[in-house]
Design a protein around this motif. Structure first.
Motif, PDB file in Angstrom:
ATOM      1  N   ALA A 117      24.992 150.917  36.272  1.00 27.16           N
ATOM      2  CA  ALA A 117      24.017 150.204  36.409  1.00 27.16           C
ATOM      3  C   ALA A 117      22.710 150.635  36.826  1.00 27.16           C
ATOM      4  CB  ALA A 117      24.320 149.262  37.586  1.00 27.16           C
ATOM      5  N   LEU A 118      22.173 151.290  37.496  1.00 25.59           N
ATOM      6  CA  LEU A 118      20.892 152.371  37.703  1.00 25.59           C
ATOM      7  C   LEU A 118      20.098 152.742  36.131  1.00 25.59           C
ATOM      8  CD1 LEU A 118      21.684 153.864  40.585  1.00 25.59           C
ATOM      9  CD2 LEU A 118      20.530 151.455  41.150  1.00 25.59           C
ATOM     10  N   ALA A 119      21.254 153.669  35.447  1.00 25.82           N
ATOM     11  CA  ALA A 119      20.724 154.631  34.035  1.00 25.82           C
ATOM     12  C   ALA A 119      19.852 152.789  33.080  1.00 25.82           C
ATOM     13  CB  ALA A 119      21.870 155.027  33.382  1.00 25.82           C
ATOM     14  N   LEU A 120      21.163 151.641  33.278  1.00 24.37           N
ATOM     15  CA  LEU A 120      20.611 150.794  32.108  1.00 24.37           C
ATOM     16  C   LEU A 120      19.506 149.777  33.032  1.00 24.37           C
ATOM     17  CD1 LEU A 120      20.976 148.287  29.832  1.00 24.37           C
ATOM     18  CD2 LEU A 120      22.770 147.161  31.882  1.00 24.37           C
ATOM     19  N   LYS A 121      19.548 150.042  33.772  1.00 24.54           N
ATOM     20  CA  LYS A 121      17.978 149.172  34.887  1.00 24.54           C
ATOM     21  C   LYS A 121      16.638 149.943  34.308  1.00 24.54           C
ATOM     22  CE  LYS A 121      16.142 147.588  38.995  1.00 24.54           C
ATOM     23  NZ  LYS A 121      15.743 146.461  38.439  1.00 24.54           N
ATOM     24  N   GLU A 122      17.201 151.351  34.461  1.00 25.74           N
ATOM     25  CA  GLU A 122      16.531 152.369  34.305  1.00 25.74           C
ATOM     26  C   GLU A 122      15.820 152.030  32.564  1.00 25.74           C
ATOM     27  OE1 GLU A 122      15.560 157.477  34.041  1.00 25.74           O
ATOM     28  OE2 GLU A 122      16.432 156.492  35.259  1.00 25.74           O
ATOM     29  N   LEU A 123      16.748 151.748  31.440  1.00 20.51           N
ATOM     30  CA  LEU A 123      16.411 151.981  30.064  1.00 20.51           C
ATOM     31  C   LEU A 123      15.646 150.541  29.379  1.00 20.51           C
ATOM     32  CD1 LEU A 123      19.725 153.238  28.477  1.00 20.51           C
ATOM     33  CD2 LEU A 123      18.399 153.598  28.022  1.00 20.51           C
ATOM     34  N   LEU A 124      16.290 149.454  30.701  1.00 23.15           N
ATOM     35  CA  LEU A 124      15.421 148.385  30.045  1.00 23.15           C
ATOM     36  C   LEU A 124      14.213 148.035  30.440  1.00 23.15           C
ATOM     37  CD1 LEU A 124      18.756 145.938  30.555  1.00 23.15           C
ATOM     38  CD2 LEU A 124      17.511 146.834  28.758  1.00 23.15           C
TER      39      LEU A 124
END
Length: 190
Positions: free
Chosen positions: A94-101
């Protein structure tokens, strides 16, 4: 962009409801399983790496999945938004997705958490197994998958509660009744 994480246990109706959202809102859809299969079929470098893990029966590491999702986002620059199915499954994801977005000046808009009791999930999956012939839809495997969901994946809901993005959706009723609950939650974002 409207970015939706569709969340729920196996058999909760994520795929069915995602298709209805795609049809109504014109959002793109990403399922980690589909992305992996497409990358392998395309023969991309990431696809070849993922295939190496999958051929050995191993889980594809998070960093590879995240690179595949980044590629998907970059290849759809004019997207109105994305429905994420099967990702994230853990808080680090979830943290990685937030960063990507965030790197693309957007974020997760909402996490739709389809709520269905285990007994109903088991019945749905057993029925799906009869219809589809899916070998992983047998009682022992279903119980194991639900156990993994409850112990490893369900805690992610707490993360999205903390971000103020989780919306619980009652996942019982007709497909149309469930979608009307989803539509009500998504309409507030659009």
């Amino acid at each position: 962009m409207t970015n939706i994480v569709i969340f729920g246990a196996p058999g909760s109706g994520k795929g069915t409801q995602s298709q209805l959202m795609i049809d109504k809102y014109g959002l793109d859809y990403i399922s980690t399983g589909n992305v992996l299969r497409e990358a392998i079929k395309a023969g991309s470098e990431l696809g070849k790496q993922a295939k190496g893990y999958m051929d050995k029966g191993k889980l594809v590491p998070d960093d590879l999945i995240i690179k595949l999702i980044a590629d998907f986002l970059d290849s759809n620059p004019d997207s109105k938004g994305v429905i994420f199915d099967g990702f994230p499954r853990t808080i680090p994801q979830a943290l990685a997705l937030k960063e990507l977005l965030n790197e693309r000046d957007t974020d997760v808009s909402v996490m739709l958490d389809l709520q269905v009791e285990d007994e109903e999930l088991i019945n749905r999956l057993l029925e799906r197994g009869k219809i589809s012939g899916r070998t992983d839809d047998n009682l022992d495997t279903i119980k194991a998958r639900l156990d993994v969901y409850h112990t490893q994946t369900a805690p992610l809901a707490t993360h999205y509660i903390g971000e103020g993005k989780r919306v619980a959706i009652k996942g019982i009723g007709t497909i149309e009744e469930i979608f009307s609950r989803i539509d009500e939650a998504v309409a507030k974002l659009l």
